[in-house]
Design a protein around this motif. Structure first.
Motif, PDB file in Angstrom:
ATOM      1  N   LYS A  85      12.741  36.618  12.545  1.00 30.26           N
ATOM      2  CA  LYS A  85      12.830  36.406  11.099  1.00 30.26           C
ATOM      3  C   LYS A  85      12.344  34.632  11.134  1.00 30.26           C
ATOM      4  O   LYS A  85      12.473  34.167  12.233  1.00 30.26           O
ATOM      5  N   VAL A  86      12.036  34.414  10.027  1.00 29.34           N
ATOM      6  CA  VAL A  86      11.811  32.753   9.682  1.00 29.34           C
ATOM      7  C   VAL A  86      13.137  32.020   9.827  1.00 29.34           C
ATOM      8  O   VAL A  86      13.915  32.603   8.849  1.00 29.34           O
ATOM      9  N   LEU A  87      13.293  31.135  10.551  1.00 26.63           N
ATOM     10  CA  LEU A  87      14.704  30.524  10.690  1.00 26.63           C
ATOM     11  C   LEU A  87      14.519  29.297   9.648  1.00 26.63           C
ATOM     12  O   LEU A  87      15.577  28.930   9.003  1.00 26.63           O
ATOM     13  N   PHE A  88      13.195  28.698   9.669  1.00 20.92           N
ATOM     14  CA  PHE A  88      13.144  27.225   8.537  1.00 20.92           C
ATOM     15  C   PHE A  88      11.548  27.137   8.503  1.00 20.92           C
ATOM     16  O   PHE A  88      10.908  27.513   9.647  1.00 20.92           O
ATOM     17  N   GLN A  89      11.235  26.265   7.572  1.00 19.92           N
ATOM     18  CA  GLN A  89       9.955  25.752   7.447  1.00 19.92           C
ATOM     19  C   GLN A  89      10.036  24.357   7.075  1.00 19.92           C
ATOM     20  O   GLN A  89      11.087  24.052   6.188  1.00 19.92           O
ATOM     21  N   VAL A  90       9.343  23.376   7.596  1.00 16.88           N
ATOM     22  CA  VAL A  90       9.445  21.997   7.468  1.00 16.88           C
ATOM     23  C   VAL A  90       8.068  21.755   6.461  1.00 16.88           C
ATOM     24  O   VAL A  90       6.981  22.140   6.971  1.00 16.88           O
TER      25      VAL A  90
ATOM     26  N   ASP B  67      18.249  26.426  14.974  1.00 19.73           N
ATOM     27  CA  ASP B  67      18.219  27.562  14.194  1.00 19.73           C
ATOM     28  C   ASP B  67      18.163  27.495  12.761  1.00 19.73           C
ATOM     29  O   ASP B  67      17.771  28.246  12.165  1.00 19.73           O
ATOM     30  N   LYS B  68      18.760  26.094  12.261  1.00 20.17           N
ATOM     31  CA  LYS B  68      18.696  26.196  10.794  1.00 20.17           C
ATOM     32  C   LYS B  68      17.686  25.153  10.400  1.00 20.17           C
ATOM     33  O   LYS B  68      17.214  25.471   8.915  1.00 20.17           O
ATOM     34  N   GLY B  69      17.115  24.455  11.176  1.00 19.64           N
ATOM     35  CA  GLY B  69      16.156  23.513  10.828  1.00 19.64           C
ATOM     36  C   GLY B  69      16.455  22.184   9.802  1.00 19.64           C
ATOM     37  O   GLY B  69      15.789  21.616   9.183  1.00 19.64           O
ATOM     38  N   SER B  70      17.946  22.016   9.712  1.00 16.30           N
ATOM     39  CA  SER B  70      18.549  21.145   8.956  1.00 16.30           C
ATOM     40  C   SER B  70      18.076  19.634  10.028  1.00 16.30           C
ATOM     41  O   SER B  70      18.139  19.673  11.026  1.00 16.30           O
ATOM     42  N   LYS B  71      17.787  18.684   9.146  1.00 15.35           N
ATOM     43  CA  LYS B  71      17.543  17.420  10.086  1.00 15.35           C
ATOM     44  C   LYS B  71      18.772  16.844  10.449  1.00 15.35           C
ATOM     45  O   LYS B  71      19.508  16.327   9.671  1.00 15.35           O
ATOM     46  N   LYS B  72      18.649  16.843  11.802  1.00 14.59           N
ATOM     47  CA  LYS B  72      19.612  15.997  12.338  1.00 14.59           C
ATOM     48  C   LYS B  72      19.786  14.591  12.537  1.00 14.59           C
ATOM     49  O   LYS B  72      20.821  13.832  12.578  1.00 14.59           O
ATOM     50  N   TRP B  73      18.286  13.927  12.668  1.00 14.97           N
ATOM     51  CA  TRP B  73      18.211  12.428  12.939  1.00 14.97           C
ATOM     52  C   TRP B  73      16.618  12.371  12.755  1.00 14.97           C
ATOM     53  O   TRP B  73      15.742  13.325  12.435  1.00 14.97           O
ATOM     54  N   ALA B  74      16.221  11.158  12.428  1.00 14.41           N
ATOM     55  CA  ALA B  74      14.874  10.491  12.099  1.00 14.41           C
ATOM     56  C   ALA B  74      14.696   9.278  12.793  1.00 14.41           C
ATOM     57  O   ALA B  74      15.429   8.157  12.764  1.00 14.41           O
TER      58      ALA B  74
END
Length: 632
Positions: A222-227, A265-272
């Motif tokens: 399944k699609v986990l995330f899209q940036v 897994d979630k695609g949430s941004k952890k750092w930049a």
């Protein structure tokens, strides 16, 4: 082999120490894809033809098939390849220590045809016509259309002339004993980095097993995330966003003047990590403590100044999401074109020479000298450090392949390529495999007509493998991104490369290809092959122990697959299959394996772009990266 699309404007080379920059010829615009005539290439165990010697008389092409009725066939546009400079070359002196290696006595090449001596003067002419990979869904006109007998005869004549000239060059090369290099542990190649993506160790002789990738109970993903694609200034046609890495805790991807870390897994941004300017080049290697290296510009481009040069070398900590250090080299900072990591050393190459940095603090380990007459154009990293060193002027180039000590830059061994070969790409450093387009004979912009298997310890040529562009599909950016070779893998004393697409056994528009193996000691095909299946095309990504991890690009109505090819039996095991919904297929189709970055590990697949550009319409959704995952 595939034809790369035109790149965006490249930053000017100049400054730093050493001689003026040596710029290669500019690219030609891409040609529209045309299917090769006839069926699949000869994949048997028998000797294969080298350098275009025709074995049988050409056959008349089949009549164009009638287009089948069916669902619409959207054509994904390939993303631009990257790295080819635009300005013509200028003669210049090089720098460094040119190696000496006497000519070697002759013997026949691996395909039963004589092979030219390396180190002999002259450059053999190219042969044939440029080929291009056909799209997944061919257009009406079909295979065989437009191919004429007189064109094929012209190819044959050109090939015979080329061979005659090569034979006239004189001495044949010889390969060293078959046991040379067997102590070297194979490393993967052709991928773009990440855990499990580089430096995986394999067995000797193409044995199966020893892989770490687990087979899921259900490969359906399944699609986990899209940036979403980052915004791009209207002044920029496209911006480089190359670089993607995978660790146990983060998926990291370059954006516009930043590198961001996402939850795998979630695609949430952890750092930049914010950068002063856009990324120019990135290493695919990751150290044991999850550090990598990039090159970027010192400021954002403007309309008045489109580029500020690629002068900033930066080591990034992917666990912490921080820059470890950023350095330049030279009184007027050198414009670097490529960078890699080997051991505790960062090595960056350019037309002005190569520089070694200590990875911990960025201290300079070696750099060009004013008295140098040769220069390190670039490096291949990983288990060993290999330099592609250039000597002489552009019209009399001598290319040396050197295994060097990462700490001191001292040469351990050297192989001198034939005079006249202008560029080479490092496919793998251990075992050492180099690709080159000899005499511009590939004809398709892939940078590959031949592979060279070299003994790291002695610098002796083990064998040369002929890989004509119209038969095999892989590519190397041998001009500037020395280590950027994609669509192939090396391990277990084997080179794994895909064939070009050809007609399948199904309907008239069916297309397919295979992955075949070459023995790095003999240069011959092993006789093994892994079929993509009807309307799929298969591309090796990397090694997993003695096995090959490959991506299958799907037809218009299915999702792509990741498979593991057993190195011994060549049996395929499906590890992941993407959803076949139209929305997902559209995103996947925009990320061709030829012009994007693909990482796979333990049921997770990440696909990303290497260029970001302004959307063609306000309604169009574009993505920088997409992640897929299985449930078990």
């Amino acid at each position: 082999m595939t034809q790369p699309p035109p790149p965006p404007n490249q930053p000017p080379q100049g400054g730093g120490f050493g001689p003026p920059p040596d710029q290669p010829p500019s690219n030609q615009p891409p040609q529209p894809p045309t299917p090769p005539a006839g069926g699949p290439p000869n994949l048997g165990k028998g000797p294969q033809p080298g350098y275009g010697y025709p074995q049988t008389a050409p056959q008349a092409p089949a009549a164009p098939p009638t287009p089948p009725a069916g669902p619409p066939q959207p054509q994904p546009q390939p993303q631009p390849g990257y790295g080819y400079p635009q300005t013509p070359p200028q003669p210049q002196p090089g720098y460094g220590y040119p190696g000496q290696q006497p000519g070697q006595p002759g013997q026949p090449g691996p395909y039963g045809q004589p092979t030219p001596a390396y180190g002999q003067p002259g450059q053999p002419p190219g042969y044939g016509y440029p080929q291009a990979t056909v799209p997944m869904q061919p257009q009406p006109g079909g295979p065989g259309g437009g191919r004429k007998i007189n064109a094929q005869l012209a190819i044959i004549v050109a090939a015979v002339v080329a061979i005659a000239l090569i034979i006239g060059g004189g001495v044949w090369y010889s390969k060293s004993s078959d046991d040379g290099g067997k102590d070297d542990t194979a490393s993967s190649s052709g991928g773009t980095g990440g855990k499990g993506g580089t430096d995986e160790k394999g067995g000797d002789g193409g044995g199966s097993g020893a892989g770490t990738e687990k087979v899921p109970s259900d490969p359906a993903a399944k699609v986990l995330f899209q940036v979403p694609a980052p915004p791009v200034s209207k002044d920029d046609s496209s911006v480089v966003v190359s670089g993607s890495w995978l660790t146990d805790t983060v998926y990291a991807k370059s954006g516009v003047a930043e590198v961001a870390g996402y939850d795998p897994d979630k695609g949430s941004k952890k750092w930049a990590i914010k950068l002063a300017g856009p990324v120019c080049a990135a290493s695919r290697h990751v150290t044991d403590d999850n550090k990598t290296v990039i090159i970027h510009q010192p400021a954002m481009p403007t309309k008045a100044e489109p580029s500020h040069g690629c002068t900033q070398v930066a080591v990034l900590d992917l666990d912490a999401g921080k820059t470890v250090w950023t350095k330049t080299a030279g009184d007027q900072p050198i414009n670097f074109s490529n960078v890699t990591i080997s051991g505790d050393t960062v090595a960056a190459g350019s037309t002005e020479g190569g520089v070694g940095f200590g990875i911990a603090k960025g201290d300079i380990l070696w750099s060009p000298k004013a008295t140098d007459s040769c220069y390190d154009a670039g490096y291949g990293g990983g288990e060993k450090l290999v330099a592609v060193r250039k000597c002489g002027s552009y019209d009399a180039r001598q290319l040396n392949i050197q295994t060097i000590d990462p700490k001191s830059g001292k040469v351990i061994s050297e192989y001198k390529m034939a005079q006249g070969i202008e560029y080479a790409g490092v496919v793998s450093t251990n075992p050492l495999v180099v690709a080159a387009d000899v005499g511009d004979s590939a004809g398709d912009g892939s940078g590959i007509s031949d592979f060279f298997s070299i003994d790291n310890k002695t610098g002796k040529l083990l064998t040369r493998i002929s890989a004509p562009g119209e038969q095999f599909a892989a590519r190397c950016d041998t001009i500037t991104k020395i280590e950027n070779c994609t669509g192939l893998a090396v391990g277990a004393n084997r080179l794994y490369i895909p064939t070009e697409e050809h007609e399948g056994s199904g309907e008239s528009y069916s297309r397919t290809n295979e992955v075949v193996a070459f023995d790095l000691a003999t240069g011959k095909q092993t006789g093994q092959r892994a079929d993509a299946g009807e309307d799929y095309t298969i591309t090796p990504l990397r090694m997993d122990g003695g096995n090959v991890i490959a991506y299958k690009r799907p037809p218009y109505d299915k999702g792509g697959q990741i498979v593991s090819i057993d190195g011994g039996t060549f049996k395929q095991t499906t590890l992941l299959e993407n959803p076949a919904t139209e929305a997902v297929r559209d995103v996947e189709a925009s990320m061709s394996p030829d012009y994007s970055e693909i990482l796979y590990s333990q049921g997770h697949l990440y696909m990303s772009q290497v260029f970001a550009s302004e959307p063609t319409s306000a309604d169009e959704k574009e993505y920088l990266a997409i992640g897929f995952g299985t449930s078990g």
